[in-house]
Design a protein around this motif. Structure first.
Motif, mmCIF file in Angstrom:
data_model
loop_
_atom_site.group_PDB
_atom_site.id
_atom_site.type_symbol
_atom_site.label_atom_id
_atom_site.label_comp_id
_atom_site.label_asym_id
_atom_site.label_seq_id
_atom_site.Cartn_x
_atom_site.Cartn_y
_atom_site.Cartn_z
ATOM 1 N N ASP A 150 0.820 -1.220 0.000
ATOM 2 C CA ASP A 150 0.000 0.000 0.000
ATOM 3 C C ASP A 150 0.849 1.264 0.000
ATOM 4 O OD1 ASP A 150 -2.202 -1.564 -0.087
ATOM 5 O OD2 ASP A 150 -2.952 -1.063 1.908
ATOM 6 N N LEU A 151 1.992 1.231 0.658
ATOM 7 C CA LEU A 151 2.877 2.401 0.622
ATOM 8 C C LEU A 151 3.495 2.577 -0.759
ATOM 9 C CD1 LEU A 151 4.623 2.187 4.117
ATOM 10 C CD2 LEU A 151 3.045 3.949 3.318
ATOM 11 N N PRO A 154 -0.113 3.867 -3.044
ATOM 12 C CA PRO A 154 -1.086 4.467 -2.121
ATOM 13 C C PRO A 154 -2.451 4.746 -2.737
ATOM 14 C CG PRO A 154 0.601 6.059 -2.739
ATOM 15 C CD PRO A 154 1.062 4.739 -3.248
ATOM 16 N N ASP A 155 -2.543 4.815 -4.060
ATOM 17 C CA ASP A 155 -3.828 5.064 -4.704
ATOM 18 C C ASP A 155 -4.608 3.775 -4.954
ATOM 19 O OD1 ASP A 155 -3.347 7.792 -4.781
ATOM 20 O OD2 ASP A 155 -2.323 7.667 -6.723
ATOM 21 N N PRO A 157 -4.965 1.069 -2.396
ATOM 22 C CA PRO A 157 -4.742 0.378 -1.117
ATOM 23 C C PRO A 157 -5.662 -0.832 -0.953
ATOM 24 C CG PRO A 157 -6.097 2.312 -0.776
ATOM 25 C CD PRO A 157 -5.685 2.345 -2.223
ATOM 26 N N GLY A 162 -4.316 1.216 5.024
ATOM 27 C CA GLY A 162 -4.112 1.914 3.758
ATOM 28 C C GLY A 162 -5.394 2.536 3.243
ATOM 29 N N ALA A 166 -6.077 6.574 2.876
ATOM 30 C CA ALA A 166 -6.434 7.102 1.556
ATOM 31 C C ALA A 166 -7.751 7.869 1.608
ATOM 32 C CB ALA A 166 -6.526 5.957 0.549
ATOM 33 N N GLU A 169 -7.134 11.174 3.360
ATOM 34 C CA GLU A 169 -6.444 12.084 2.450
ATOM 35 C C GLU A 169 -7.428 12.688 1.448
ATOM 36 O OE1 GLU A 169 -2.986 13.737 0.220
ATOM 37 O OE2 GLU A 169 -4.026 13.809 2.132
ATOM 38 N N PHE A 201 1.188 5.171 9.270
ATOM 39 C CA PHE A 201 1.093 4.976 7.823
ATOM 40 C C PHE A 201 1.034 6.319 7.105
ATOM 41 C CE2 PHE A 201 -0.833 4.184 3.754
ATOM 42 C CZ PHE A 201 -0.416 2.913 3.385
ATOM 43 N N ALA A 202 0.228 7.233 7.631
ATOM 44 C CA ALA A 202 0.102 8.549 7.002
ATOM 45 C C ALA A 202 1.439 9.284 6.984
ATOM 46 C CB ALA A 202 -0.949 9.378 7.735
ATOM 47 N N ARG A 205 3.603 8.314 4.287
ATOM 48 C CA ARG A 205 3.138 8.834 2.997
ATOM 49 C C ARG A 205 3.404 10.321 2.859
ATOM 50 N NH1 ARG A 205 -2.805 7.663 0.798
ATOM 51 N NH2 ARG A 205 -2.077 9.438 -0.432
ATOM 52 N N ASP A 206 3.022 11.095 3.902
ATOM 53 C CA ASP A 206 3.023 12.558 3.783
ATOM 54 C C ASP A 206 2.946 13.149 5.191
ATOM 55 O OD1 ASP A 206 2.398 15.234 3.461
ATOM 56 O OD2 ASP A 206 0.834 14.901 1.958
#
Length: 486
Positions: A150-151, A154-155, A157, A162, A166, A169, A201-202, A205-206
């Motif tokens: 998933d990492l 990420p789009d 998941p 995940g 998503a 987000e 997890f977030a 990602r970011d």
């Protein structure tokens, strides 16, 4: 006349939705449309709808076949619940579900869009311990294959964490507030675990996304309780007789239910207290009470009952020695480790649990309860044992429980027959629990399984007592060892 077989065929005394279901909105998503959710959160919600609410569920399923949810949709999302008591049954048709999405049908993006929907204020989960993908340090397990996948994508998941990140987000990008994530799994501090997994997890990602979730998100903890055995051919027959039609989504459960919820939500919630739920600022005393007294004694009965040849908890409780041992485990070994929640008498709670375990109408298999012991024993028994070691107090029943678990995960019962051990660490545990003396097996399991705290793994007296109990189970058998506790 309706065209729904549940409404057409059910007897007059079966409780039906008495509210206008066209006004029920999908304000909540639930991930994991399993038996427990159907018998617990969705029943509470059905009662709130009867009292005038309008919050309904959009069910989300990430794995398994989509046919059951499609069949449910064909029946307008109605399903039956039979509460099975020793003195009779009560049945209802629940109308709390109004919509669904399945990964097989709509793919990852369809799932994310359904959860990110601006009308969704709350996402609850019942995904078991494994669904949180946490490591031994309590943080996200970045070596988990689903987390890695998933990492990397990420789009698209597919893991629970995940999917949640998503969807959060997508809400942030749309300028919408986050939804509340409500864990309903049987785990201590389940809201904290969900929060840690999501934010870890977030952040991978970011950082800005993680900061937004950390500042604005809410992850209340809950304590859930209702005995919901896995459905069998027998229970489906019972349900069909009671409802007068087959219902593949139907559930048979005990009458008792309890739900304690930390009252911390982003954008409102159903008035579950109108259906008997308890809202509080501190769930911990309730969850410790339940995990140690109910679940701990359940595990005792499951491992030692299975080894003793008993198929169900109710059958095990017919044995006076087991019944007394379960009550003494609660009263003498678990209650001293607990802080009683306000207004609850722990001895009364123990007596009520014994009565629930004795319900002959609920066929809760010892084998089912014995699943995933490596994930459950720390909070059900090991923390209590550490308390007794620190305070110099005896805990023979808890020690026998752990010995029974070791004997069980070795994979062979007292008759030399193979045990179908279901556990994330099953292969590892089988290797550790076989070969050599009882003391050698105990040493390997306690120090090598990764689930025992240092206070236990380094305590020679505890390991000696555990070895003695394991040897006793091998030589004498479970029934005699339980009888000797008296």
């Amino acid at each position: 006349m309706s065209s729904n077989p549940l409404l057409d065929n059910a007897a007059a005394d079966v409780l039906r939705p008495d509210y206008d279901r066209s006004k029920v909105e999908a304000r909540m998503c639930h991930i994991g449309f399993g038996a427990f959710h159907r018998a617990h959160q969705a029943v509470y919600t059905d009662d709130v709808l009867r009292a005038g609410g309008n919050w309904g569920y959009r069910e989300i399923e990430l794995r398994g076949p989509s046919a059951p949810l499609r069949a449910l949709a064909e029946r307008d999302y109605l399903y039956s619940v039979v509460e099975n008591a020793a003195d009779g049954q009560k049945a209802r048709i629940s109308g709390a579900v109004v919509d669904h999405r399945h990964m097989e049908d709509c793919g990852p993006q369809g799932i994310v869009n359904a959860i990110a929907d601006e009308n969704i204020a709350l996402v609850s989960i019942t995904v078991t311990e494994k669904g949180y993908t946490l490591g031994s340090d309590g943080g996200l397990d970045f070596d988990n294959p689903d987390v890695k996948a998933d990492l990397a994508n990420p789009d698209q998941p597919r893991s629970v964490v995940g999917i949640l990140v998503a969807a959060l987000e997508a809400r942030r990008k749309a300028g919408l507030p986050p939804f509340t994530v409500l864990s309903c799994d049987n785990l201590p501090s389940n809201g904290h675990l969900a929060r840690r997994a999501v934010i870890d997890f977030a952040r991978a990602r970011d950082k800005a996304l993680a900061d937004w979730i950390e500042e604005n998100g809410r992850f209340p903890s809950t304590m859930v309780d209702r005995i919901v055995p896995a459905m069998t051919e027998e229970s489906y027959r019972l349900l069909a007789e009671r409802i007068d039609t087959e219902d593949p989504a139907g559930i048979v459960c005990e009458p008792f239910r309890q739900w304690v919820i930390e009252d911390d939500f982003v954008a409102g919630r159903p008035d579950w207290d109108r259906a008997g739920a308890t809202f509080t600022n501190d769930v911990v005393p309730y969850e410790n009470m339940k995990l140690r007294m109910l679940n701990g004694s359940h595990s005792f009965l499951a491992y030692l009952g299975y080894l003793g040849g008993y198929e169900t908890i109710a059958e095990t409780m017919e044995d006076e020695a087991y019944r007394k041992a379960a009550r003494d485990l609660m009263g003498k070994e678990q209650i001293p480790t607990l802080e009683a929640p306000e207004g609850i008498d722990l001895d009364d709670y123990a007596d009520a649990l014994i009565a629930r375990f004795q319900n002959p109408a609920i066929r809760h298999r010892t084998w089912q309860i014995a699943m995933d012991g490596s994930q459950k024993l720390p909070q059900r028994a090991l923390q209590s044992i550490a308390h007794h070691l620190k305070n110099g107090t005896p805990c023979p029943r808890l020690t026998l429980l752990v010995a029974g678990w070791i004997r069980y995960v070795s994979g062979t019962d007292e008759n030399g027959e193979a045990i179908d051990v279901r556990d994330p660490l099953a292969d590892k545990l089988k290797t550790l629990a076989n070969g050599g003396t009882a003391a050698e097996r105990v040493e390997r399991v306690v120090t090598g399984s990764g689930i025992f705290p240092a206070a236990l793994a380094q305590d020679a007296a505890f390991k000696a007592s555990l070895s003695e109990n394991l040897q006793g189970l091998v030589e004498k058998g479970a029934r005699r060892m339980v009888a000797e506790l008296s």
